[in-house]
Design an enzyme around this catalytic site. Structure first.
Site, mmCIF file in Angstrom:
data_model
loop_
_atom_site.group_PDB
_atom_site.id
_atom_site.type_symbol
_atom_site.label_atom_id
_atom_site.label_comp_id
_atom_site.label_asym_id
_atom_site.label_seq_id
_atom_site.Cartn_x
_atom_site.Cartn_y
_atom_site.Cartn_z
ATOM 1 C CG ASP A 53 -1.729 1.265 1.548
ATOM 2 O OD1 ASP A 53 -1.627 2.217 0.636
ATOM 3 O OD2 ASP A 53 -2.952 0.657 1.779
ATOM 4 C CG ASN A 80 -0.765 1.513 -12.591
ATOM 5 O OD1 ASN A 80 -0.694 2.308 -13.651
ATOM 6 N ND2 ASN A 80 -1.449 0.546 -12.152
ATOM 7 C CE LYS A 113 13.694 9.510 0.459
ATOM 8 N NZ LYS A 113 13.896 10.601 1.654
ATOM 9 C CB SER A 131 1.486 11.412 -16.118
ATOM 10 O OG SER A 131 1.016 12.524 -16.205
ATOM 11 C CE1 TYR A 145 -5.829 11.050 -11.304
ATOM 12 C CE2 TYR A 145 -6.654 11.959 -13.166
ATOM 13 C CZ TYR A 145 -5.843 11.292 -13.039
ATOM 14 O OH TYR A 145 -5.406 9.970 -13.790
ATOM 15 C CE LYS A 149 -1.942 10.790 -12.868
ATOM 16 N NZ LYS A 149 -1.710 9.051 -11.840
#
Ligand code: NAP
Length: 272
Positions: A53, A80, A113, A131, A145, A149
């Site tokens: 998660d 994703n 990271k 994206s 949203y 993005k």
């Protein structure tokens, strides 16, 4: 054999991409929030299903360690996992606003990271971020949203400079409308009928959009995005952006080639 590590592989673009790479002989780490529900990938030798998660650092570290133990080297990270929101900003709670960024932006950065030390120790790697055409152009009522993005776009572009110094490539995928669960279970709505000042605006917008829980009929299949991601991972070029779908190509081009005021007026008129 090459290995790709995917977030949000339970459905839609992530799932189609996991299948696409697995069918082409790659090792695939298909991470998802509810791996206990997965029935198909667990039967494939070259697919490792793990719980992850992006909101939970602990699940990222555990999944990464298990993936490296199983496959040795991870070559590509596909960020994703994500979801959409639609509604009036005045109707969004602080929690809803934060969660949109927590998953789409901070989750993606957190995952990145966590992966970078592994890429650095291999002296190579590739980061592919999902994206959207919504990272370039905007529609009404999707301010959260879009801003998430747009953040993914800015992050990816800037971080690509420092990562190039470590032989780590960064690529961005910008899909248009895609037939997935995105418009359904992965879309959170906040329209508040008590905000009557927006009544006319909201009614016109809803009438134009039709069934908001369905992707439009012209939406492209997720396999088309998977094919593009495969191309990005294997074409050996330093191409940074990959646009998927005629709708995305048309809209992004229109924005780039039209006077800004005229472009924004066109979009506003389209939805009014
Ligand atoms: P989808 O089928 O609903 O898939 C979304 C995936 O993200 C699911 O696997 C979901 O997992 C996962 N996810 C959500 N929150 C997560 C979290 N906190 N941690 C880990 N995974 C999480 O929709 P999709 O269209 O394939 O979306 C994938 C990406 O494509 C998103 O980033 C989306 O913004 C982007 N995109 C979609 C479209 C489109 O039209 N479909 C267009 C442009 C860009 P669960 O199964 O656990 O919910």
């Amino acid at each position: 054999m090459n290995t790709i590590f995917i977030t949000g592989a339970s459905s839609g673009i992530g799932r189609a991409t996991a299948k696409h790479f697995a069918e082409r002989g790659w090792n695939v780490v298909a991470t998802m929030r509810s791996p206990e529900q997965e029935t198909e990938f667990i039967t494939l030798d070259n697919v490792l299903v793990l719980r992850l998660d992006v909101e939970q650092e602990g699940t990222i570290q555990t999944a990464l360690a298990e993936a490296i133990e199983r496959f040795g080297t991870i070559d590509v990270l596909l960020n994703n996992a994500g979801y959409g929101t639609m509604g009036l900003i005045e109707a969004a709670t602080d929690e809803q606003i934060r969660r949109q960024f927590e998953v789409n932006v901070f989750g993606l950065i957190r995952m990145t990271k966590a992966m970078l030390p592994h890429f650095r120790s291999n002296q190579k790697g590739m980061l592919i971020n999902i994206s959207s055409m919504g990272g370039k152009v905007t529609f009404p009522t999707m301010s959260l949203y879009h801003s998430s993005k747009f953040a993914v776009e800015g992050f990816s572009e800037s971080v690509s400079y420092e990562l190039a110094s470590q032989n780590i490539k960064v690529k961005l995928i910008e899909p248009g409308a895609i037939h997935t669960d995105f418009g359904g279970r992965s879309m959170e709505f906040f329209f508040d009928d008590a905000l009557t000042d927006y009544k006319l605006f909201t009614a016109a917008f809803r009438a134009k959009l039709g069934d908001m829980e369905k992707q439009p009929a012209y939406a492209s299949p997720p396999e088309m995005v998977a094919e593009t991601i495969y191309q990005a991972a294997t074409d050996g070029t330093s191409q940074f952006r990959y646009i998927v779908g005629d709708d995305a190509k048309m809209l992004i081009q229109m924005k780039e080639n039209t006077d800004e005021e005229e472009y924004l007026t066109n979009i506003a008129q389209h939805f009014s």
